[in-house]
Write an enzyme that holds these catalytic residues in place. Structure first.
Site, short mmCIF file in Angstrom:
data_model
loop_
_atom_site.label_atom_id
_atom_site.label_comp_id
_atom_site.label_asym_id
_atom_site.label_seq_id
_atom_site.Cartn_x
_atom_site.Cartn_y
_atom_site.Cartn_z
CE LYS A 116 3.98 -1.92 -0.95
NZ LYS A 116 5.41 -1.66 -1.06
CE LYS A 162 0.30 5.42 -5.63
NZ LYS A 162 1.44 5.43 -4.71
CE LYS A 220 6.09 -1.67 -7.86
NZ LYS A 220 6.56 -0.40 -7.39
#
Ligand code: TRP
Length: 342
Positions: free
Chosen positions: A111, A194, A197
């Site tokens: 992240k 994966k 969003k």
């Protein structure tokens, strides 16, 4: 009754991965466990969120919990920031966790990206807050997707170090519950990634609020390969897809896994049914199944999102009940640590 805790971040676009990997399992588990289901708004702001969007997404996750079938009377549904104990216990854990432990967390590395210097310090201590979420209720079981395993192991280490340091058995051992056939739902555009969003193309995911025509289009356009569908012979003794087979045909196994999960059937069963068929006919079946499973739930989510007062009332009630459990636990922690209390 055993207590479970789980959380979903209100960062927008809930999709099939969130549903099959997490939310749907919460519904099944409320039969056997006391369930505490949190909308983790404090985790969400470890990465910048527009305040109005954060409010909207918090209601959206709540609506998804309700629409999926979590009973707000039997279980507790609330947003994290309503219960101060999360932040308070997280501070204690900031002082228990070692920097070396946090430095091993792969999610932080992912992240934070290349510009690590510019990541928030909240993102770095994210796992401590997650441990606090669970342990503020002394929850023992935590249903999560595969990707959260490392965080749960850290939460266990934190609980154990706290117990050792203060010579107590205060915190329980946390058990991850990684459930279901489709714990890893992959992108419709790239079976090696994966479903997420944050992927720019909306065609890569089926959102929980997609309409039938959107679902149909996304499944039709989903990446596939040139071969016919495999049969149950590919599975190993444990009934799982061997890693080499999955790597050779990631899209095929992703779609078949989604089908098995949505139809509540074993993968071997689904493989038997579709063995030797073309993708085109299988995709039609998958579309019908997805529309049937997600359609009514998406409609209920939209209805709830149009009625924020009802959603907010659920969160308020849940918040009160959550506080009633967490507050005395936090008092005991403060006492163990040696804080003077009035
Ligand atoms: N980190 C989890 C995720 O991104 C969300 C989460 C926060 C959570 N606190 C939790 C999950 C506690 C389980 C238990 O999916």
């Amino acid at each position: 009754m055993k207590r479970i805790f789980s959380g979903v971040q209100p960062t927008g676009n809930l999709h099939l991965g969130n549903y099959l990997g997490a939310i749907r399992n919460f519904v099944a588990l409320q039969e056997d466990y006391e369930g505490i289901y949190c909308v983790v708004d404090m985790h969400a702001i470890t990465i910048w969120q527009e305040p109005e969007e954060l409010r909207r997404h918090t209601r959206e996750v709540t609506a998804a919990y309700l629409a999926a079938g979590i009973d707000p009377k039997r279980s507790i549904i609330f947003n994290q920031s309503q219960v101060a104990a999360h932040a308070e216990l997280a501070w204690i854990f900031n002082c228990v966790t070692r920097l070396g432990w946090l430095n091993r967390m792969t999610q932080f590395k992912d992240k934070a990206g290349k510009n690590r210097e510019n990541a928030s310090s909240g993102l770095y201590v994210y796992p401590n807050l997650m441990a606090a979420d669970i342990l503020a209720y002394k929850a023992t079981h935590v249903p999560v997707g595969e990707d959260q395993k490392q965080h749960l192991e850290l939460a266990r280490d934190i609980a154990q170090k706290f117990n050792n340091d203060f010579k107590t058995e205060f915190f329980p051992i946390i058990e991850p519950l990684i459930l279901g056939t489709a714990t890893r739902v992959m992108s419709l555009r790239d079976g090696a990634r994966k479903m997420s969003k944050s992927e720019p193309s909306d065609m890569s995911r089926i959102n929980m609020t997609d309409e039938a025509d959107q679902i149909a289009q996304k499944v039709r356009k989903a990446k596939s390969d040139m071969e016919l569908l495999p049969g149950p012979g590919v599975l190993n003794e444990a009934g799982r897809v061997p890693e080499e087979a999955r790597e050779a045909r990631p899209e095929a196994f992703n779609l078949l896994g989604i089908y098995a999960a949505l139809s509540n059937r074993a993968l071997s069963d689904v493989l038997t049914e579709f063995e030797g068929q073309q993708f085109s006919s299988f995709k039609k079946e998958l579309t019908d199944l997805a529309v049937e499973a997600l359609g009514p739930m998406g409609a209920e989510m939209k209805r709830l999102m149009a009625d924020p007062a009802q959603v907010d009332a659920v969160l308020k009630d849940g918040g009160e009940r959550a506080r009633a459990i967490a507050a005395p636990i936090l008092e005991e922690v403060y006492d163990i640590v040696g804080f003077l209390r009035p």
